[in-house]
Enzyme design. Structure first.
Site, PDB file in Angstrom:
ATOM      1  N   ARG A 166       0.832  -1.223   0.000  1.00 11.56           N
ATOM      2  CA  ARG A 166       0.000   0.000   0.000  1.00 11.56           C
ATOM      3  C   ARG A 166       0.863   1.268   0.000  1.00 11.56           C
ATOM      4  O   ARG A 166       0.533   2.261   0.639  1.00 11.56           O
ATOM      5  CB  ARG A 166      -0.934   0.060   1.218  1.00 11.56           C
ATOM      6  N   SER A 238     -10.455  -1.197   3.811  1.00 15.41           N
ATOM      7  CA  SER A 238      -9.656  -1.423   5.025  1.00 15.41           C
ATOM      8  C   SER A 238      -9.201  -0.064   5.545  1.00 15.41           C
ATOM      9  O   SER A 238      -8.602   0.714   4.794  1.00 15.41           O
ATOM     10  CB  SER A 238      -8.408  -2.241   4.709  1.00 15.41           C
ATOM     11  N   GLU A 344      -4.473   3.076   6.678  1.00 10.49           N
ATOM     12  CA  GLU A 344      -4.225   2.951   5.241  1.00 10.49           C
ATOM     13  C   GLU A 344      -4.865   4.169   4.561  1.00 10.49           C
ATOM     14  O   GLU A 344      -4.414   4.637   3.524  1.00 10.49           O
ATOM     15  CB  GLU A 344      -4.864   1.642   4.757  1.00 10.49           C
TER      16      GLU A 344
HETATM   17  N1  EPU Z   1     -10.478 -11.708  10.724  1.00 12.53           N
HETATM   18  C1  EPU Z   1     -10.926 -11.734  12.038  1.00 12.53           C
HETATM   19  N2  EPU Z   1     -12.190 -11.312  12.295  1.00 12.53           N
HETATM   20  C2  EPU Z   1     -13.016 -10.899  11.299  1.00 12.53           C
HETATM   21  C3  EPU Z   1     -12.573 -10.887   9.962  1.00 12.53           C
HETATM   22  C4  EPU Z   1     -11.288 -11.295   9.697  1.00 12.53           C
HETATM   23  O1  EPU Z   1     -10.215 -12.108  12.945  1.00 12.53           O
HETATM   24  O2  EPU Z   1     -14.162 -10.546  11.626  1.00 12.53           O
HETATM   25  C5  EPU Z   1      -9.105 -12.153  10.453  1.00 12.53           C
HETATM   26  C6  EPU Z   1      -9.072 -13.605  10.063  1.00 12.53           C
HETATM   27  O3  EPU Z   1      -8.023 -14.223  10.779  1.00 12.53           O
HETATM   28  C7  EPU Z   1      -8.743 -13.577   8.587  1.00 12.53           C
HETATM   29  C8  EPU Z   1      -7.853 -12.356   8.546  1.00 12.53           C
HETATM   30  O4  EPU Z   1      -8.516 -11.437   9.424  1.00 12.53           O
HETATM   31  O5  EPU Z   1      -8.118 -14.742   8.195  1.00 12.53           O
HETATM   32  C9  EPU Z   1      -7.670 -11.750   7.191  1.00 12.53           C
HETATM   33  O6  EPU Z   1      -8.910 -11.275   6.657  1.00 12.53           O
HETATM   34  P1  EPU Z   1      -9.055 -10.985   5.087  1.00 12.53           P
HETATM   35  O7  EPU Z   1      -8.759 -12.197   4.318  1.00 12.53           O
HETATM   36  O8  EPU Z   1     -10.359 -10.297   4.864  1.00 12.53           O
HETATM   37  O9  EPU Z   1      -7.864 -10.007   4.754  1.00 12.53           O
HETATM   38  P2  EPU Z   1      -7.325  -8.676   5.439  1.00 12.53           P
HETATM   39  O10 EPU Z   1      -5.884  -8.899   5.687  1.00 12.53           O
HETATM   40  O11 EPU Z   1      -8.133  -8.278   6.621  1.00 12.53           O
HETATM   41  C10 EPU Z   1      -6.535  -7.593   3.226  1.00 12.53           C
HETATM   42  C11 EPU Z   1      -6.624  -6.249   2.570  1.00 12.53           C
HETATM   43  C12 EPU Z   1      -7.953  -6.086   1.866  1.00 12.53           C
HETATM   44  C13 EPU Z   1      -8.089  -7.213   0.844  1.00 12.53           C
HETATM   45  C14 EPU Z   1      -8.013  -8.552   1.592  1.00 12.53           C
HETATM   46  C15 EPU Z   1      -8.054  -9.746   0.667  1.00 12.53           C
HETATM   47  C16 EPU Z   1      -5.251  -4.779   3.912  1.00 12.53           C
HETATM   48  C17 EPU Z   1      -5.211  -3.681   4.902  1.00 12.53           C
HETATM   49  N3  EPU Z   1      -6.459  -5.206   3.564  1.00 12.53           N
HETATM   50  O12 EPU Z   1      -7.499  -7.630   4.266  1.00 12.53           O
HETATM   51  O13 EPU Z   1      -7.908  -4.869   1.153  1.00 12.53           O
HETATM   52  O14 EPU Z   1      -9.315  -7.134   0.147  1.00 12.53           O
HETATM   53  O15 EPU Z   1      -6.757  -8.622   2.303  1.00 12.53           O
HETATM   54  O16 EPU Z   1      -6.865  -9.833  -0.013  1.00 12.53           O
HETATM   55  O17 EPU Z   1      -4.206  -5.231   3.460  1.00 12.53           O
HETATM   56  C18 EPU Z   1      -8.421  -2.545   1.265  1.00 12.53           C
HETATM   57  O18 EPU Z   1      -7.204  -2.342   1.235  1.00 12.53           O
HETATM   58  O19 EPU Z   1      -9.255  -1.599   1.299  1.00 12.53           O
HETATM   59  C19 EPU Z   1      -8.910  -3.924   1.311  1.00 12.53           C
HETATM   60  C20 EPU Z   1     -10.184  -4.224   1.454  1.00 12.53           C
END
Ligand code: EPU
Length: 348
Positions: A166, A238, A344
């Site tokens: 990012r 995010s 972010e």
């Molecule tokens: N999780 C929880 N509780 C919840 C939801 C998620 O504990 O209610 C934990 C779980 O362990 C899950 C982990 O969060 O395995 C990761 O969740 P997710 O796969 O949704 O990915 P993220 O790391 O939270 C990132 C990006 C998103 C992108 C997703 C999918 C960042 C800051 N965010 O989210 O990007 O869509 O991966 O690749 O890197 C954005 O930047 O606006 C965005 C949405």
């Protein structure tokens, strides 16, 4: 042509739906319009802030003393075509998802995992948007910009732009607020190059012939279950980055959490190939286990299926509500885990 207006409301220009107005507003259609920004009769108010769809920004309440600049330039052309790749030049004002839809439909691989991310191609080159194991910079060859200081066009190779998680050189001095992105060059693959290792993506595609469009459809349906549609609730995606910390700090993080009564056995810890001594933690997990799922401040709250997303609960959230909630989340995660989350989202 450059169209200019005064005191333009921006509620519909930012996906969080913050209400206020920009003292000056300008829209450009052709890169050559950008020369006219400096003409005295335009009376361009500093700073000039180029926005895409306003999907990663927190606008202030009330008034922005700046010129908000929006690109209507969506011109796209094929620059090179060989048996393995097609290279496109794309105008900064084109929605990234529209480009992905068109290129996935003709069977080109590269950006399909970024489907359904809001924002323009120009904004994606600043933010290096990423999802499901792919980042925008992976397909980026070069970025053409108008330099506001020197009043001339300049082209950077992607390798000069310090792309990271990012992050890019456009977010830092000396390029920040100085370069108006006009075109990006993207190289997509004719040969199948699927990235299916994130989460349950591969299992969702089992039994389906693998095409960029099939991957795009799967990504869209995953995103729909996790993230709010803009028609449901305003948000900026995010709100925080996933924190990268030194691996040496893990025992202290676990100890601090235990003292706060939090079990860290299932805490996601991702090892980074390009930074061996560091690990990436899940901000969503830290917020969730920190007991902040469902937290709110005024009309700003966390999204139930993805607490990393701060939403405008009833359409009336103010920037103060959003910043207040974000500040509370940062302080609580720090208190319970000793990990400092960083936004972010850019605060204007
Ligand atoms: N999780 C929880 N509780 C919840 C939801 C998620 O504990 O209610 C934990 C779980 O362990 C899950 C982990 O969060 O395995 C990761 O969740 P997710 O796969 O949704 O990915 P993220 O790391 O939270 C990132 C990006 C998103 C992108 C997703 C999918 C960042 C800051 N965010 O989210 O990007 O869509 O991966 O690749 O890197 C954005 O930047 O606006 C965005 C949405």
């Amino acid at each position: 042509m450059l169209s200019v207006a005064d005191n333009v409301p921006y509620k519909s220009l930012n996906t969080m739906g913050i209400e206020g107005y920009a003292r000056r507003y300008a829209e450009w259609e052709e890169p050559s319009d950008l020369y006219t920004l400096s003409e005295p009769e335009i009376n361009c108010l500093q700073p000039v802030i180029q926005i895409g769809e306003g999907s990663n920004l927190l606008f202030p309440d009330g008034r922005l003393d700046a010129t908000l600049l929006v690109s209507r330039y969506r011109d796209t052309e094929v620059l090179e075509h060989d048996s393995t790749h097609i290279t496109f030049r794309v105008g900064a004002g084109l929605r990234l998802d529209d480009f992905i839809d068109k290129t996935a439909a003709i069977g080109l691989w590269g950006l399909e995992n970024l489907s359904h991310i809001p924002g323009t191609v120009g904004a994606a080159a600043v933010q290096n948007v990423g999802a499901y194991g792919v980042e925008f910079a992976d397909c980026l060859e070069s970025v053409k910009c108008f330099d506001l200081e020197d009043q001339r066009f300049t082209t950077f190779a992607a390798s000069e732009l310090k792309y990271g998680y990012r992050d890019s050189a456009f977010k830092h001095a000396p390029l920040h607020r100085r370069m108006i992105i006009t075109d990006v060059t993207l190289r997509l693959s004719v040969d199948a190059k699927p990235h299916l290792d994130y989460g349950n993506l591969r299992s969702r595609l089992e039994g389906i012939p693998l095409t960029p469009m099939a991957v795009r459809d799967a990504i869209i349906s995953i995103r729909r279950t996790k993230l709010p549609e803009i028609t449901e609730a305003g948000s900026a995606g995010s709100f925080f980055k996933n924190p990268v910390v030194s691996a040496d700090l893990l025992p202290a993080i676990r100890e601090k959490a235990a003292a706060a009564g939090i079990d860290t056995t299932d805490m996601p810890v991702y090892h980074l190939a390009d930074a061996p001594g560091s690990v990436k933690l899940s901000a969503a997990w830290l917020i969730d286990r920190g007991g902040l799922k469902g937290a709110s401040c005024g009309s700003a709250g966390t999204w139930p299926t993805q607490p990393l997303v701060i939403v405008n609960l009833d359409g009336r959230a103010t920037a103060a509500d959003v910043a207040g909630l974000a500040g509370y989340i940062v302080a609580e995660v720090d208190r319970k885990f000793g990990v400092r989350l960083t936004p972010e989202v850019e605060y204007l």
